[in-house]
Every structure is written in structure tokens, then in C-alpha cells.
Design a protein around this motif. Structure first.
Motif, PDB file in Angstrom:
ATOM      1  N   GLN A  76       0.841  -1.182   0.000  1.00 55.94           N
ATOM      2  CA  GLN A  76       0.000   0.000   0.000  1.00 55.94           C
ATOM      3  C   GLN A  76       0.885   1.245   0.000  1.00 55.94           C
ATOM      4  O   GLN A  76       1.821   1.340   0.773  1.00 55.94           O
ATOM      5  N   VAL A  77       0.551   2.185  -0.872  1.00 57.31           N
ATOM      6  CA  VAL A  77       1.340   3.402  -0.978  1.00 57.31           C
ATOM      7  C   VAL A  77       0.794   4.459  -0.025  1.00 57.31           C
ATOM      8  O   VAL A  77      -0.409   4.686   0.036  1.00 57.31           O
ATOM      9  N   GLN A  78       1.691   5.091   0.708  1.00 63.16           N
ATOM     10  CA  GLN A  78       1.298   6.193   1.591  1.00 63.16           C
ATOM     11  C   GLN A  78       2.298   7.322   1.440  1.00 63.16           C
ATOM     12  O   GLN A  78       3.507   7.080   1.360  1.00 63.16           O
ATOM     13  N   LEU A  79       1.779   8.547   1.404  1.00 59.94           N
ATOM     14  CA  LEU A  79       2.620   9.734   1.399  1.00 59.94           C
ATOM     15  C   LEU A  79       2.264  10.527   2.651  1.00 59.94           C
ATOM     16  O   LEU A  79       1.118  10.978   2.786  1.00 59.94           O
ATOM     17  N   VAL A  80       3.201  10.681   3.522  1.00 58.98           N
ATOM     18  CA  VAL A  80       2.958  11.353   4.794  1.00 58.98           C
ATOM     19  C   VAL A  80       3.674  12.697   4.796  1.00 58.98           C
ATOM     20  O   VAL A  80       4.905  12.750   4.715  1.00 58.98           O
ATOM     21  N   GLU A  81       2.874  13.765   4.860  1.00 59.47           N
ATOM     22  CA  GLU A  81       3.423  15.120   4.879  1.00 59.47           C
ATOM     23  C   GLU A  81       3.528  15.635   6.308  1.00 59.47           C
ATOM     24  O   GLU A  81       2.743  15.249   7.175  1.00 59.47           O
ATOM     25  N   SER A  82       4.469  16.520   6.509  1.00 63.27           N
ATOM     26  CA  SER A  82       4.610  17.173   7.811  1.00 63.27           C
ATOM     27  C   SER A  82       5.261  18.531   7.618  1.00 63.27           C
ATOM     28  O   SER A  82       5.824  18.812   6.560  1.00 63.27           O
ATOM     29  N   GLY A  83       5.161  19.374   8.658  1.00 65.08           N
ATOM     30  CA  GLY A  83       5.857  20.651   8.642  1.00 65.08           C
ATOM     31  C   GLY A  83       4.983  21.866   8.441  1.00 65.08           C
ATOM     32  O   GLY A  83       5.480  22.999   8.488  1.00 65.08           O
ATOM     33  N   GLY A  84       3.698  21.675   8.217  1.00 62.91           N
ATOM     34  CA  GLY A  84       2.823  22.823   8.053  1.00 62.91           C
ATOM     35  C   GLY A  84       2.590  23.544   9.369  1.00 62.91           C
ATOM     36  O   GLY A  84       3.007  23.087  10.430  1.00 62.91           O
ATOM     37  N   GLY A  85       1.921  24.691   9.288  1.00 64.92           N
ATOM     38  CA  GLY A  85       1.630  25.433  10.497  1.00 64.92           C
ATOM     39  C   GLY A  85       1.315  26.879  10.207  1.00 64.92           C
ATOM     40  O   GLY A  85       1.069  27.266   9.058  1.00 64.92           O
ATOM     41  N   LEU A  86       1.339  27.671  11.263  1.00 64.02           N
ATOM     42  CA  LEU A  86       1.067  29.099  11.179  1.00 64.02           C
ATOM     43  C   LEU A  86       2.382  29.860  11.233  1.00 64.02           C
ATOM     44  O   LEU A  86       3.219  29.601  12.123  1.00 64.02           O
ATOM     45  N   VAL A  87       2.558  30.795  10.311  1.00 60.11           N
ATOM     46  CA  VAL A  87       3.784  31.585  10.263  1.00 60.11           C
ATOM     47  C   VAL A  87       3.426  33.011   9.884  1.00 60.11           C
ATOM     48  O   VAL A  87       2.441  33.247   9.162  1.00 60.11           O
ATOM     49  N   GLN A  88       4.217  33.950  10.350  1.00 62.01           N
ATOM     50  CA  GLN A  88       3.981  35.352  10.010  1.00 62.01           C
ATOM     51  C   GLN A  88       4.496  35.658   8.610  1.00 62.01           C
ATOM     52  O   GLN A  88       5.407  34.978   8.115  1.00 62.01           O
ATOM     53  N   PRO A  89       3.939  36.669   7.963  1.00 65.19           N
ATOM     54  CA  PRO A  89       4.464  37.085   6.654  1.00 65.19           C
ATOM     55  C   PRO A  89       5.959  37.359   6.734  1.00 65.19           C
ATOM     56  O   PRO A  89       6.443  37.956   7.701  1.00 65.19           O
ATOM     57  N   GLY A  90       6.679  36.882   5.719  1.00 65.91           N
ATOM     58  CA  GLY A  90       8.128  37.004   5.703  1.00 65.91           C
ATOM     59  C   GLY A  90       8.847  35.850   6.349  1.00 65.91           C
ATOM     60  O   GLY A  90      10.074  35.743   6.240  1.00 65.91           O
ATOM     61  N   GLY A  91       8.107  34.984   7.000  1.00 62.94           N
ATOM     62  CA  GLY A  91       8.703  33.847   7.690  1.00 62.94           C
ATOM     63  C   GLY A  91       8.978  32.668   6.769  1.00 62.94           C
ATOM     64  O   GLY A  91       8.779  32.750   5.549  1.00 62.94           O
TER      65      GLY A  91
ATOM     66  N   SER B 129       7.920  18.421   4.652  1.00 66.71           N
ATOM     67  CA  SER B 129       8.538  17.139   4.324  1.00 66.71           C
ATOM     68  C   SER B 129       7.463  16.167   3.871  1.00 66.71           C
ATOM     69  O   SER B 129       6.316  16.234   4.320  1.00 66.71           O
ATOM     70  N   CYS B 130       7.861  15.260   3.005  1.00 69.68           N
ATOM     71  CA  CYS B 130       6.954  14.206   2.539  1.00 69.68           C
ATOM     72  C   CYS B 130       7.766  12.932   2.404  1.00 69.68           C
ATOM     73  O   CYS B 130       8.775  12.900   1.688  1.00 69.68           O
ATOM     74  N   ALA B 131       7.314  11.902   3.100  1.00 69.95           N
ATOM     75  CA  ALA B 131       8.026  10.634   3.102  1.00 69.95           C
ATOM     76  C   ALA B 131       7.112   9.533   2.559  1.00 69.95           C
ATOM     77  O   ALA B 131       6.276   9.008   3.296  1.00 69.95           O
ATOM     78  N   PRO B 132       7.239   9.191   1.298  1.00 69.49           N
ATOM     79  CA  PRO B 132       6.411   8.125   0.732  1.00 69.49           C
ATOM     80  C   PRO B 132       6.890   6.753   1.170  1.00 69.49           C
ATOM     81  O   PRO B 132       8.078   6.549   1.426  1.00 69.49           O
ATOM     82  N   SER B 133       5.955   5.827   1.223  1.00 75.80           N
ATOM     83  CA  SER B 133       6.285   4.417   1.436  1.00 75.80           C
ATOM     84  C   SER B 133       5.508   3.602   0.421  1.00 75.80           C
ATOM     85  O   SER B 133       4.454   4.031  -0.056  1.00 75.80           O
ATOM     86  N   GLY B 134       6.069   2.462   0.067  1.00 72.46           N
ATOM     87  CA  GLY B 134       5.384   1.593  -0.876  1.00 72.46           C
ATOM     88  C   GLY B 134       5.693   1.867  -2.327  1.00 72.46           C
ATOM     89  O   GLY B 134       5.068   1.262  -3.218  1.00 72.46           O
TER      90      GLY B 134
END
Length: 117
Positions: free
Chosen positions: A1-16, A21-26
């Protein structure tokens, strides 16, 4: 089974900055073109950056010079470094893996990026 797991999103101020990251498996990661797309509310999903198995990158003008896509074929991970973020970069960001033939493509579940003061 193929999975793509993303991480690293969030809230940031303008200019930041943020790094996704994305780590696929399968899948045989090194043989796939990897891409980042985004979709803002009420808008179509659009390409942000992609990188071929050979390392060739592609960016639309809206992010060129601010975003950098890279891949680590040892860690089976693709990254999106986002600098000088603007409120208009706010969207859900998706990772995509595409086979060379184009016959197979897989998507991650998305990660929210919000740029706001």
C-alpha cells in the motif's frame, strides 16, 4: 500500500519560513517525480514545485526564488523549503508522487500552511 505522509505545516507570520517534508512508502522513491501542490479555499489545486528523479526542478513564477524543492533518495524524503512567505501562500499543501510513465500517481493527505500576522 502506498502512503505519502506530509509534515511541517503550520502558522507563520508574513516574511517567515517553513519547511515541509513528505516521506512516501510503498514506492521506489528514487524513480518517481515528486511534486508539491497547493489548494486555497475556492481555488483550484496548483503546482508549487516538482523535482524529477534526476533532480531537475520546476517552479511557477509565483514561488520562484522563494521556494526550493529538494529530495533525499537515501531518506526517501522530499522537502519544500518556503521562505519569504506571503498571506497568499496560505493553502493546504499536498505531496504527489508520479511514475515516469505517468500511469501511476499518488497523493498525500495534505498539510495546512497559514501565513498571517
Amino acid at each position: 500500500q502506498v502512503q505519502l505522509v506530509e509534515s511541517g505545516g503550520g502558522l507563520v507570520q508574513p516574511g517567515g519560513s517553513l519547511r515541509l517534508s513528505c516521506a512516501p512508502s510503498g514506492i521506489i522513491f528514487s524513480s518517481y517525480t515528486m511534486g508539491w501542490y497547493r489548494q486555497a479555499p475556492g481555488k483550484q489545486r496548483e503546482l508549487v514545485a516538482d523535482i524529477t528523479s534526476g533532480g531537475t526542478t520546476n517552479y511557477p513564477d509565483s514561488v520562484k526564488g522563494r521556494f526550493t524543492i529538494s529530495r533525499d533518495n537515501v531518506k526517501n524524503t522530499v522537502y519544500l523549503q518556503m521562505n519569504s512567505l506571503k498571506p497568499e501562500d496560505t493553502a493546504v499543501y499536498y505531496c504527489k508522487a508520479s511514475s515516469v510513465s505517468g500511469l501511476r500517481e499518488y497523493w498525500g493527505q495534505g498539510t495546512q500552511v497559514t501565513v498571517s500576522s
